[in-house]
Design an enzyme around this catalytic site. Structure first.
Site, short mmCIF file in Angstrom:
data_model
loop_
_atom_site.label_atom_id
_atom_site.label_comp_id
_atom_site.label_asym_id
_atom_site.label_seq_id
_atom_site.Cartn_x
_atom_site.Cartn_y
_atom_site.Cartn_z
N GLY A 54 -15.53 33.45 37.60
CA GLY A 54 -16.34 32.94 36.50
C GLY A 54 -15.45 32.07 35.65
N HIS A 55 -15.36 30.80 36.00
CA HIS A 55 -14.46 29.91 35.28
C HIS A 55 -15.22 29.22 34.16
CE1 HIS A 55 -11.95 29.64 39.24
NE2 HIS A 55 -11.90 30.81 38.65
N LYS A 89 -7.93 29.42 34.08
CA LYS A 89 -7.73 28.43 35.15
C LYS A 89 -8.78 27.32 35.07
CE LYS A 89 -8.19 31.72 38.13
NZ LYS A 89 -8.21 32.85 37.20
N GLN A 130 -9.51 34.34 40.59
CA GLN A 130 -8.82 35.61 40.29
C GLN A 130 -7.33 35.32 40.01
OE1 GLN A 130 -10.87 35.84 43.53
NE2 GLN A 130 -12.50 35.97 42.06
N ASP A 165 -8.80 35.49 34.91
CA ASP A 165 -9.25 35.18 33.54
C ASP A 165 -8.14 34.54 32.70
OD1 ASP A 165 -11.58 36.63 34.30
OD2 ASP A 165 -10.59 38.49 33.72
P1 GDP Z 1 -10.59 31.69 34.41
O1 GDP Z 1 -11.49 32.52 35.26
O2 GDP Z 1 -9.16 31.85 34.73
O3 GDP Z 1 -11.02 30.26 34.34
O4 GDP Z 1 -10.73 32.25 32.94
P2 GDP Z 1 -12.08 32.57 32.15
O5 GDP Z 1 -12.94 31.39 32.15
O6 GDP Z 1 -12.66 33.85 32.63
O7 GDP Z 1 -11.51 32.91 30.72
C1 GDP Z 1 -10.88 32.02 29.98
C2 GDP Z 1 -11.61 31.92 28.64
O8 GDP Z 1 -10.68 31.50 27.69
C3 GDP Z 1 -12.72 30.89 28.63
O9 GDP Z 1 -13.72 31.28 27.76
C4 GDP Z 1 -12.03 29.64 28.12
O10 GDP Z 1 -12.89 28.74 27.45
C5 GDP Z 1 -11.07 30.25 27.15
N1 GDP Z 1 -9.84 29.50 26.99
C6 GDP Z 1 -9.13 28.80 27.92
N2 GDP Z 1 -8.01 28.29 27.36
C7 GDP Z 1 -8.02 28.68 26.07
C8 GDP Z 1 -7.10 28.52 25.00
O11 GDP Z 1 -6.05 27.90 25.12
N3 GDP Z 1 -7.44 29.10 23.81
C9 GDP Z 1 -8.58 29.81 23.63
N4 GDP Z 1 -8.81 30.34 22.45
N5 GDP Z 1 -9.46 30.00 24.63
C10 GDP Z 1 -9.17 29.44 25.83
#
Ligand code: GDP
Length: 444
Positions: free
Chosen positions: A60-61, A36, A242, A33
């Site tokens: 869940g990206h 990525k 992950q 989370d």
């Molecule tokens: P992943 O699984 O690593 O891709 O991460 P997730 O998608 O689960 O969680 C990342 C969340 O943070 C998503 O809702 C993104 O839109 C949001 N996000 C990513 N980068 C940023 C950022 O720089 N600032 C903010 N406020 N939200 C972000």
């Protein structure tokens, strides 16, 4: 005397030429989370192929494009850029039903996927019984792992147990029937022991198998495909799911996922050699979160936990579960730098910290015996009783979401990033300051 050529087997000189392209791994450095999806989406613009190398629909990206939000579970986050080839490597466990739900939903939203998605012939199939086993086993376990209940663990168990069903098996009905029949027999026995009914299994299996032909039509050999692309000068991103602390070998075992999330898994999980990888970008959130069970050494006190969870929208994209939040943990980020061989880091969600007057960063752990360590302990159980050693830094108390150049960030935000870089022992290459594509600061 005519000499016998030493390498007479090589018909095609291209096969021994070094690759001209560039191959970058994007890997999570915390408990997943980290954002990525956003970083892969942004970097996909400049590449030709994006490939997932492990995990399954437990990922869940979340990616924002304009006003639209996409949550990608199995299809790589590069899919939102026209024309990019998106591959699922042999290291993934592919849930056919969920995969086509996701595929069809993207097409419905106007994404042209014609000829763009490829699935490794060697990828393992995640079948309905894996989900049933996952839920039943987690329900019955005394030590709960906090799994997503999507069947990932049982599918990898079948893979390691050499009884899994692979994409290629879909082309051989006789072999497929044998594999599935013996799996069903085994699973029904196990579910029976756990007191779980198997009523819906046959219908779910039939539904999954009916999609077999369709999946076969997308199948490819990802290793040779990526290698050929690199030889032809193309650019490739290998997308991790992950994070490092959830890696089966290097994470907080047993509170981990069942695959190698770390950068080395990108080679085994796609079928290329490690020497084909040029760089490894680690994604770190500017603070720390964790979903599921297991220790989180730098966890906030309850009030701060709730506050940052709301500021950062820290709820699981796959399960909706609230994520526990904490200060940036450099003991973990250094571990990630070491294990992944990071060449750089992308710091995400800096903007979430904009309103905090003061920040803390964990620099070391005080162990239960009073000793202090700055390396990540192998003993997961000791992590629940370590006390982080914190360093306090001033907050910047100013918005950063509009900033596009490093020099325009508030001085204290830059000092914070400098400290993360020093403590992580990896260079900051990207800073993300919001969910949108353009809310990104490249660092030279
Ligand atoms: P992943 O699984 O690593 O891709 O991460 P997730 O998608 O689960 O969680 C990342 C969340 O943070 C998503 O809702 C993104 O839109 C949001 N996000 C990513 N980068 C940023 C950022 O720089 N600032 C903010 N406020 N939200 C972000």
């Amino acid at each position: 005397m005519p000499q016998t050529p030493r390498c007479s087997g090589f018909q095609n000189a291209l096969e021994i030429m070094p690759a001209q392209g560039k191959c970058t791994v994007i890997v999570g450095c915390q408990w997943g989370d980290e954002g990525k999806g956003k970083i892969v989406d942004v970097l996909s613009e400049g590449v030709d192929i994006v490939a997932r190398y492990q995990g399954g629909a437990n990922a869940g990206h979340t990616v924002h494009v304009g006003e639209s939000e996409f949550i990608l579970h199995q299809i790589p986050s590069g899919v939102l850029h026209d024309g990019k080839r998106c591959l699922l490597g042999n290291g993934v466990v592919l849930d056919i039903r969920q995969f086509f739900d996701e595929y069809d939903a993207l097409v419905k939203r106007g994404i042209d996927l014609t000829g763009r998605v490829g699935v490794s012939q060697r990828a393992q199939l995640l079948l309905p019984y894996h989900r049933m086993l996952d839920k039943a086993a987690e329900g019955a376990a005394t030590t709960k792992i906090g799994t997503t209940g999507r069947g990932i663990g049982p599918a990898y168990e079948d893979k390691a147990g050499r009884r899994g069903v692979r994409v290629i098996d879909l082309g051989n009905p006789e072999r497929l029937a044998k594999l599935v029949d013996s799996a069903k027999e085994r699973v029904c026995r196990r579910l029976d022991q756990l007191g779980v009914g198997t009523g819906e299994l046959d219908a779910a299996m039939e539904e999954a198998m009916n999609l077999g032909e369709r999946l076969l039509s997308l199948s490819t050999d990802t290793g040779p495909e990526i290698s050929a692309a690199l030889r032809a000068g193309k650019r490739v991103l290998l997308e991790g799911a992950q994070g490092t602390a959830l890696d089966l070998d290097h994470g907080t075992y047993p509170f981990v996922t069942s695959s190698n999330t770390t950068a080395a898994g990108a080679a085994t999980g796609t079928g290329i050699g490690p020497t084909a990888i040029d760089s490894v970008v680690g994604v770190v959130k500017a603070y720390t979160t964790r979903v599921g069970e297991g220790p989180l050494p730098s966890a906030f006190e309850p009030e701060m936990d709730e506050h940052v969870r709301m500021l950062g929208g820290e709820f699981g994209a796959t399960t909706g579960r609230p994520r526990r939040c904490g200060w940036f943990d450099s003991v973990l980020s250094r571990h990630a730098a070491q294990v992944n061989g990071l060449t750089g880091i992308a710091v995400t969600k800096l903007d979430v910290l904009d309103t905090l007057p003061e920040l803390q960063v964990a620099t070391a752990y005080r162990m239960p015996d009073g000793s202090v360590t700055d390396t990540f302990p192998a003993d997961t159980w000791s992590l629940s009783s370590v006390e982080p050693v914190y360093e306090t830094l001033p907050g910047w108390e100013a918005p950063t979401g509009h900033v596009r150049r490093l020099e325009d960030l508030p001085t204290n935000a830059r000092a914070y990033l400098d400290r993360l870089e020093e403590l992580t022992l990896a260079k900051v290459e990207w800073i993300s300051v919001g969910t949108k594509r353009n809310q990104i600061i490249p660092v030279d």
